[in-house]
Design a protein around this motif. Structure first.
Motif, PDB file in Angstrom:
ATOM      1  N   THR A  69      37.242  31.738  15.256  1.00 26.64           N
ATOM      2  CA  THR A  69      38.637  31.961  15.684  1.00 26.64           C
ATOM      3  C   THR A  69      38.785  32.564  16.985  1.00 26.64           C
ATOM      4  OG1 THR A  69      39.289  32.256  13.291  1.00 26.64           O
ATOM      5  CG2 THR A  69      40.833  33.371  14.771  1.00 26.64           C
ATOM      6  N   ALA A  70      37.867  33.294  17.484  1.00 27.91           N
ATOM      7  CA  ALA A  70      38.000  33.822  18.915  1.00 27.91           C
ATOM      8  C   ALA A  70      38.007  32.650  19.730  1.00 27.91           C
ATOM      9  CB  ALA A  70      36.848  34.746  18.935  1.00 27.91           C
ATOM     10  N   THR A  71      37.019  31.726  19.476  1.00 23.88           N
ATOM     11  CA  THR A  71      36.732  30.540  20.253  1.00 23.88           C
ATOM     12  C   THR A  71      38.016  29.646  20.369  1.00 23.88           C
ATOM     13  OG1 THR A  71      34.332  30.399  19.784  1.00 23.88           O
ATOM     14  CG2 THR A  71      35.336  28.295  20.712  1.00 23.88           C
ATOM     15  N   ASP A  72      38.564  29.320  19.470  1.00 22.16           N
ATOM     16  CA  ASP A  72      39.918  28.502  19.397  1.00 22.16           C
ATOM     17  C   ASP A  72      40.963  29.385  20.452  1.00 22.16           C
ATOM     18  OD1 ASP A  72      38.425  26.804  17.988  1.00 22.16           O
ATOM     19  OD2 ASP A  72      39.576  26.589  16.322  1.00 22.16           O
ATOM     20  N   HIS A  73      41.127  30.711  20.147  1.00 23.19           N
ATOM     21  CA  HIS A  73      42.065  31.225  21.149  1.00 23.19           C
ATOM     22  C   HIS A  73      41.854  31.055  22.576  1.00 23.19           C
ATOM     23  CE1 HIS A  73      43.540  33.410  17.281  1.00 23.19           C
ATOM     24  NE2 HIS A  73      44.573  33.716  18.096  1.00 23.19           N
ATOM     25  N   LEU A  74      40.358  31.030  22.812  1.00 21.30           N
ATOM     26  CA  LEU A  74      39.920  31.173  24.234  1.00 21.30           C
ATOM     27  C   LEU A  74      40.106  29.513  24.687  1.00 21.30           C
ATOM     28  CD1 LEU A  74      36.884  33.362  23.882  1.00 21.30           C
ATOM     29  CD2 LEU A  74      39.127  33.853  25.106  1.00 21.30           C
ATOM     30  N   MET A  75      39.869  28.789  23.846  1.00 19.13           N
ATOM     31  CA  MET A  75      40.099  27.255  23.997  1.00 19.13           C
ATOM     32  C   MET A  75      41.478  27.034  24.423  1.00 19.13           C
ATOM     33  SD  MET A  75      37.894  24.453  22.490  1.00 19.13           S
ATOM     34  CE  MET A  75      38.684  23.224  23.140  1.00 19.13           C
ATOM     35  N   ASP A  76      42.502  27.784  23.857  1.00 21.92           N
ATOM     36  CA  ASP A  76      43.943  27.432  24.023  1.00 21.92           C
ATOM     37  C   ASP A  76      44.274  28.322  25.364  1.00 21.92           C
ATOM     38  OD1 ASP A  76      46.955  27.173  23.123  1.00 21.92           O
ATOM     39  OD2 ASP A  76      46.837  29.334  23.542  1.00 21.92           O
ATOM     40  N   LEU A  77      43.664  29.425  25.580  1.00 21.10           N
ATOM     41  CA  LEU A  77      43.772  30.066  26.977  1.00 21.10           C
ATOM     42  C   LEU A  77      43.381  29.391  28.172  1.00 21.10           C
ATOM     43  CD1 LEU A  77      44.768  32.788  28.449  1.00 21.10           C
ATOM     44  CD2 LEU A  77      42.249  33.506  28.065  1.00 21.10           C
ATOM     45  N   ALA A  78      42.175  28.763  27.995  1.00 19.34           N
ATOM     46  CA  ALA A  78      41.670  27.891  29.140  1.00 19.34           C
ATOM     47  C   ALA A  78      42.204  26.664  29.261  1.00 19.34           C
ATOM     48  CB  ALA A  78      40.381  27.881  29.066  1.00 19.34           C
ATOM     49  N   GLY A  79      42.527  25.988  28.045  1.00 23.31           N
ATOM     50  CA  GLY A  79      43.079  24.550  28.170  1.00 23.31           C
ATOM     51  C   GLY A  79      41.966  23.600  27.882  1.00 23.31           C
ATOM     52  N   ARG A  80      42.235  22.614  26.887  1.00 20.16           N
ATOM     53  CA  ARG A  80      41.056  21.561  26.649  1.00 20.16           C
ATOM     54  C   ARG A  80      40.702  20.761  27.713  1.00 20.16           C
ATOM     55  NH1 ARG A  80      41.199  19.136  21.482  1.00 20.16           N
ATOM     56  NH2 ARG A  80      43.527  19.720  21.217  1.00 20.16           N
ATOM     57  N   GLU A  81      41.710  20.645  28.609  1.00 21.97           N
ATOM     58  CA  GLU A  81      41.200  19.674  29.621  1.00 21.97           C
ATOM     59  C   GLU A  81      40.391  20.248  30.640  1.00 21.97           C
ATOM     60  OE1 GLU A  81      44.152  20.085  28.679  1.00 21.97           O
ATOM     61  OE2 GLU A  81      44.416  17.958  27.896  1.00 21.97           O
ATOM     62  N   ALA A  82      40.463  21.743  30.928  1.00 25.18           N
ATOM     63  CA  ALA A  82      39.582  22.767  31.738  1.00 25.18           C
ATOM     64  C   ALA A  82      38.166  22.640  31.113  1.00 25.18           C
ATOM     65  CB  ALA A  82      40.271  24.070  31.959  1.00 25.18           C
ATOM     66  N   VAL A  83      38.219  22.785  29.854  1.00 21.87           N
ATOM     67  CA  VAL A  83      36.715  22.814  29.049  1.00 21.87           C
ATOM     68  C   VAL A  83      36.233  21.460  29.397  1.00 21.87           C
ATOM     69  CG1 VAL A  83      35.360  23.026  26.952  1.00 21.87           C
ATOM     70  CG2 VAL A  83      37.609  24.437  27.406  1.00 21.87           C
ATOM     71  N   GLU A  84      36.757  20.290  29.218  1.00 24.24           N
ATOM     72  CA  GLU A  84      36.267  19.204  29.592  1.00 24.24           C
ATOM     73  C   GLU A  84      35.783  18.776  30.853  1.00 24.24           C
ATOM     74  OE1 GLU A  84      39.168  16.847  26.093  1.00 24.24           O
ATOM     75  OE2 GLU A  84      39.614  16.298  28.587  1.00 24.24           O
ATOM     76  N   GLN A  85      36.495  19.303  31.916  1.00 24.19           N
ATOM     77  CA  GLN A  85      36.188  19.308  33.262  1.00 24.19           C
ATOM     78  C   GLN A  85      35.112  20.108  33.542  1.00 24.19           C
ATOM     79  OE1 GLN A  85      39.793  20.154  35.267  1.00 24.19           O
ATOM     80  NE2 GLN A  85      40.955  18.402  34.552  1.00 24.19           N
ATOM     81  N   ILE A  86      34.882  21.347  33.273  1.00 20.22           N
ATOM     82  CA  ILE A  86      33.766  22.329  33.550  1.00 20.22           C
ATOM     83  C   ILE A  86      32.506  21.598  33.062  1.00 20.22           C
ATOM     84  CG2 ILE A  86      33.594  23.751  31.593  1.00 20.22           C
ATOM     85  CD1 ILE A  86      33.526  24.951  35.252  1.00 20.22           C
ATOM     86  N   GLN A  87      32.216  20.568  32.182  1.00 19.85           N
ATOM     87  CA  GLN A  87      31.029  20.200  31.788  1.00 19.85           C
ATOM     88  C   GLN A  87      30.099  19.511  32.757  1.00 19.85           C
ATOM     89  OE1 GLN A  87      31.318  18.194  27.509  1.00 19.85           O
ATOM     90  NE2 GLN A  87      33.055  17.880  28.496  1.00 19.85           N
ATOM     91  N   GLN A  88      30.815  18.636  33.483  1.00 22.37           N
ATOM     92  CA  GLN A  88      30.120  18.112  34.570  1.00 22.37           C
ATOM     93  C   GLN A  88      29.631  19.183  35.694  1.00 22.37           C
ATOM     94  OE1 GLN A  88      32.331  15.089  36.714  1.00 22.37           O
ATOM     95  NE2 GLN A  88      30.388  14.402  37.910  1.00 22.37           N
TER      96      GLN A  88
END
Length: 314
Positions: free
Chosen positions: A124-143
């Motif tokens: 639940t903490a993770t999903d709150h943080l994903m909403d904060l950062a944004g899905r696309e931001a998490v996708e982009q940081i992978q590279q």
């Protein structure tokens, strides 16, 4: 997403597992084993020992390293701070961790949620943080964190979305798998967001297809992600807060992120020996037909991790 937290604050031997036999052989008896033991160098992982270390595998909660990476990036550009308050919302409720029991409307800092995400694998903490950062931001940081195939995680799913896609009584999971990436994003926004959350009984008794829906990466990807994060002081503090199965006689400094899922266990350790030499050990085990004995898996993975000291001396 039952986290690898059974023995968080004790040594492996105290977890109830036996210590007979080679840990690699023992793990291979339990499922498909992949591992990487490496020394970090300039953001890369120089291999000491490995088995299928560049084959895509289910990451389980190791994916949360990329969420932490997106936070590090957001802080670095001034978009957020670690002290910013995050409002707890019912729509991000998921399984596992204390945040699901927080009162809706209450507030926790980004740092507190990130610490829960890593140390107790709080979904639940993770999903709150994903909403904060944004899905696309998490996708982009992978590279930037060294992922070899970032599109394997596009769209980058929340824990709640994965749970619904796997165990919903509707056919949404099948349609999601058959859809294009853009269509999948629409399914997540228009359907999955409004579907009921599966019961714990449904989730705990069924093993889903492990290479269909979820988060994926190689052992090398997991190694590079952890090395990248350990360069940031705040991320380093969080990752070393409660490492799984510490062994201070060998590793005065130890960082950890791992996770488990029905039929999957993955562990990712960054270790530093008494001479200040860093190492990384990534171990993954997958069984597509049976649930894993997690106490035994943790004990054996920890023994494999600690073989690093022997490897480095050879």
């Amino acid at each position: 997403f039952v986290a690898l937290v059974t023995c968080l604050m004790v040594t492996a031997a105290a977890c109830g597992g036996d210590t007979d036999g080679d840990p690699i052989e023992r793990l291979e008896e339990m499922g498909t084993l992949r591992y990487l033991i490496a020394t970090p160098s300039d953001g890369e992982c120089e291999v000491l020992a490995s088995q299928d270390d560049e084959t895509l595998l289910p990451l389980a909660s190791v994916f949360k390293l990329y969420v932490l990476g997106a936070l590090v990036e957001a802080v670095s550009v001034g978009a957020i701070t670690w002290d910013d308050p995050v409002t707890i919302r019912d729509e991000f409720d998921s399984l596992g961790g204390p945040t699901v029991d927080e009162e809706p409307g209450s507030r926790l800092s980004v740092r507190e949620l990130a610490t829960r995400m890593i140390t107790v694998s709080d979904n639940t903490a993770t999903d709150h943080l994903m909403d904060l950062a944004g899905r696309e931001a998490v996708e982009q940081i992978q590279q930037g964190m060294g992922h070899s195939e970032p599109m394997a995680n596009a769209p980058f799913l929340t824990t709640r979305e994965v749970t619904i896609l796997f165990w919903s009584e509707s056919d949404v999971g099948e349609r999601y798998l058959a859809a294009s990436t853009s269509e999948q994003r629409t399914i997540l926004d228009d359907e999955v967001a409004s579907l009921p959350f599966p019961t714990s009984a449904q989730i705990e008794t069924v093993i889903p297809p492990q290479y269909s829906i979820g988060w994926f990466g190689t052992a090398g990807d997991a190694c590079r992600a952890l090395v990248w994060l350990m360069e940031d002081d705040e991320a380093r503090s969080i990752l070393t807060n409660r490492p799984l199965s510490p062994n201070p006689d060998i590793w005065p400094v130890l960082a950890f992120k791992g996770g488990s899922f029905n039929g999957v266990a993955t562990a990712d350790w960054w270790m530093q020996d008494g001479d200040g030499q860093p190492y990384v050990a990534v171990v993954s085990l997958v069984n597509e037909t049976e649930l894993l004995d997690m106490d035994k898996v943790i004990e054996l993975m920890t023994r494999l991790r600690d073989k690093t000291a022997t490897l480095s001396a050879e």
